[in-house]
Design a protein around this motif. Structure first.
Motif, short mmCIF file in Angstrom:
data_model
loop_
_atom_site.label_atom_id
_atom_site.label_comp_id
_atom_site.label_asym_id
_atom_site.label_seq_id
_atom_site.Cartn_x
_atom_site.Cartn_y
_atom_site.Cartn_z
N VAL A 1 0.28 -1.45 0.35
CA VAL A 1 -0.03 -0.10 -0.03
C VAL A 1 0.67 1.31 0.03
CG1 VAL A 1 -1.63 1.36 1.06
CG2 VAL A 1 -1.78 -0.92 0.98
N MET A 2 1.89 0.98 0.74
CA MET A 2 2.37 2.88 1.37
C MET A 2 3.33 3.14 0.26
SD MET A 2 1.08 3.40 3.65
CE MET A 2 2.15 5.39 3.84
N PHE A 3 4.00 1.88 -0.33
CA PHE A 3 5.18 2.25 -1.68
C PHE A 3 4.39 2.85 -2.88
CE2 PHE A 3 7.57 0.73 -5.34
CZ PHE A 3 8.89 1.64 -5.47
N PRO A 4 3.50 1.94 -3.74
CA PRO A 4 2.92 2.54 -4.72
C PRO A 4 2.02 4.47 -3.90
CG PRO A 4 1.54 1.05 -4.50
CD PRO A 4 3.13 0.02 -3.19
N LEU A 5 1.84 4.30 -3.01
CA LEU A 5 1.19 5.71 -2.39
C LEU A 5 2.03 6.61 -2.50
CD1 LEU A 5 -0.91 7.84 -1.31
CD2 LEU A 5 -0.10 6.57 1.02
N HIS A 6 3.86 6.51 -2.11
CA HIS A 6 4.13 7.60 -2.35
C HIS A 6 4.87 7.22 -3.71
CE1 HIS A 6 4.66 6.73 2.07
NE2 HIS A 6 5.10 8.22 1.81
N VAL A 7 4.29 6.97 -4.69
CA VAL A 7 5.15 6.88 -6.09
C VAL A 7 4.29 7.63 -6.76
CG1 VAL A 7 5.35 5.69 -8.05
CG2 VAL A 7 6.57 4.96 -6.40
N PHE A 8 2.80 7.10 -6.14
CA PHE A 8 1.47 8.80 -6.71
C PHE A 8 1.74 10.02 -6.03
CE2 PHE A 8 -1.03 4.24 -7.38
CZ PHE A 8 -0.24 3.34 -8.68
N LEU A 9 2.52 10.15 -5.43
CA LEU A 9 1.67 11.92 -4.91
C LEU A 9 3.26 12.16 -5.29
CD1 LEU A 9 1.84 10.84 -1.05
CD2 LEU A 9 0.20 11.46 -2.86
N ILE A 10 4.57 11.40 -5.42
CA ILE A 10 5.43 12.30 -6.27
C ILE A 10 5.31 12.07 -7.82
CG2 ILE A 10 7.49 11.84 -7.22
CD1 ILE A 10 7.97 10.52 -4.02
N LEU A 11 4.46 11.59 -8.52
CA LEU A 11 4.44 11.20 -9.65
C LEU A 11 2.73 12.33 -10.07
CD1 LEU A 11 2.39 8.51 -12.16
CD2 LEU A 11 1.99 10.66 -12.51
N ARG A 12 1.96 12.80 -9.00
CA ARG A 12 1.16 13.71 -8.90
C ARG A 12 2.11 15.35 -9.27
NH1 ARG A 12 -0.73 17.05 -5.29
NH2 ARG A 12 -2.59 18.51 -5.40
N HIS A 13 2.96 15.27 -8.01
CA HIS A 13 3.75 16.82 -8.44
C HIS A 13 4.31 17.21 -9.55
CE1 HIS A 13 6.83 19.62 -6.68
NE2 HIS A 13 8.05 18.49 -7.26
N MET A 14 5.10 15.99 -9.97
CA MET A 14 5.45 15.92 -11.10
C MET A 14 4.27 16.48 -12.67
SD MET A 14 8.01 12.95 -11.76
CE MET A 14 9.49 12.27 -10.36
N LEU A 15 3.79 15.80 -12.88
CA LEU A 15 2.47 16.16 -13.62
C LEU A 15 2.14 18.43 -13.52
CD1 LEU A 15 -0.16 13.19 -14.39
CD2 LEU A 15 2.33 13.72 -15.40
N ILE A 16 1.61 18.39 -12.28
CA ILE A 16 1.48 19.76 -12.18
C ILE A 16 2.81 20.79 -12.87
CG2 ILE A 16 1.61 21.19 -10.31
CD1 ILE A 16 -0.10 19.06 -8.43
N VAL A 17 4.36 20.13 -12.18
CA VAL A 17 5.50 20.96 -12.76
C VAL A 17 5.80 21.00 -14.18
CG1 VAL A 17 7.70 20.35 -13.40
CG2 VAL A 17 6.64 20.38 -10.32
N ASP A 18 5.23 19.72 -14.67
CA ASP A 18 5.00 20.36 -15.75
C ASP A 18 3.76 20.71 -16.84
OD1 ASP A 18 6.87 18.28 -16.16
OD2 ASP A 18 5.69 16.12 -16.30
N GLY A 19 2.44 21.15 -15.87
CA GLY A 19 2.44 22.06 -16.42
C GLY A 19 1.07 21.81 -17.07
N TYR A 20 0.26 20.93 -16.95
CA TYR A 20 -0.65 20.45 -16.90
C TYR A 20 -2.01 20.82 -16.11
CZ TYR A 20 1.42 17.01 -19.43
OH TYR A 20 2.23 16.11 -20.76
#
Length: 294
Positions: free
Chosen positions: A200-219
């Motif tokens: 549970v915890m590993f993919p949760l952390h990956v998804f939170l970071i992925l969310r940050h990356m997509l925001i940084v990318d300007g979507y």
């Protein structure tokens, strides 16, 4: 350099001179131009430097209690491999930092979280986390080898980096498990319960970071919603990345499970021979191994 062989008959080889040309002209979306696929693996990479340090520390907690000389040497080789993984992914993550991803913040938070876990939980728990994470990464590595379509559209340099990382995860996939079972004497419920927690915890952390990356990318919000819908289908759909792994994953919950019971080694052997034939050129080895799987 002294080496030991695992129960598979293969040595754990710390390869310290690998070069993937990570300072080259790698595109932002290196996985077929797909934002989700690229950023999913990017997000995992940001966790590796601190995660590898954590794994080393958790195994080292029991280092002085290991009396089997073979396992002692395997632990040393495991630590050397994990340290090298952290260094290579640190270099990869420098690219992400230059793109505006707050890798420094991610690493600081990861270090704080993992440090807090080590403060609050017994050593057997954190070692069980390590064994669980090693199982997850090794079954992903086996899948990448068995399914050449997975990385077909990836940049060859990044593909080679993950293949090399996967090879070494396969080589040492039983080390933390053997220390957990034979030295820490952790029981079944510790092993199985911590795997559930890690799952549970590993993919949760990956998804939170992925969310940050997509925001940084300007979507925009709606653009991100579409990216997530397509991406989660790629991960968890009927023909997705993870469905073929479920049998290997669930095997961990069998009372008599051991990591060397699972996973074919043909593709691993193909990479190992290609690496030697190409004089330690990991990119060429990755290309050859991948072409041979296709």
């Amino acid at each position: 350099m002294k080496q030991t062989t695992t129960a598979s008959g293969y040595p754990i080889v710390p390869r310290t001179e690998v070069d993937f040309d990570l300072d080259g002209d790698i595109p932002r979306y290196w996985f077929g131009g797909d934002a989700f696929k690229s950023r999913f693996f990017d997000a995992m990479s940001t966790l590796f430097p601190e995660g590898e340090k954590f794994f080393i520390s958790c195994v080292r907690d029991y280092k002085d209690e290991i009396v089997d000389p073979e396992l002692q040497q395997q632990v040393k080789d495991f630590m050397r491999q994990e340290a090298q993984h952290g260094r290579v992914h640190k270099q990869f993550n420098d690219r992400l930092q230059a793109q505006g991803v707050r890798v420094d913040n991610i690493e600081a938070k990861t270090q704080k979280i993992l440090g807090r876990i080590r403060e609050l939980m017994p050593a057997s728990f954190t070692l069980a986390q390590t064994a669980a994470a090693e199982h997850l990464t090794s079954i992903m590595a086996h899948s990448f080898f068995d399914r050449p379509d997975v990385f077909a559209e990836a940049d060859p340099r990044i593909r080679a980096m993950y293949i090399w990382h996967g090879v070494e995860e396969i080589e040492h996939k039983a080390v933390a498990f053997d220390v957990l079972k034979n030295v820490a004497k952790a029981g079944y419920f510790t092993r199985a319960g911590v795997m559930l927690y890690t799952s549970v915890m590993f993919p949760l952390h990956v998804f939170l970071i992925l969310r940050h990356m997509l925001i940084v990318d300007g979507y925009s919000f709606w653009q991100r919603a579409g990216i997530w819908a397509r991406g989660l289908r790629w991960l968890y759909g009927w023909n997705g990345l993870f469905r073929p792994l479920m049998g290997h994953y669930l095997a961990y919950y069998k009372p008599g499970f051991h990591p060397w019971q699972d996973g074919g080694m043909g593709a691993y052997e193909r990479w190992r021979l290609a690496y030697a034939r190409n004089g330690g050129n990991a990119v060429e080895a990755g290309n050859e191994a991948y072409a041979g799987a296709a």
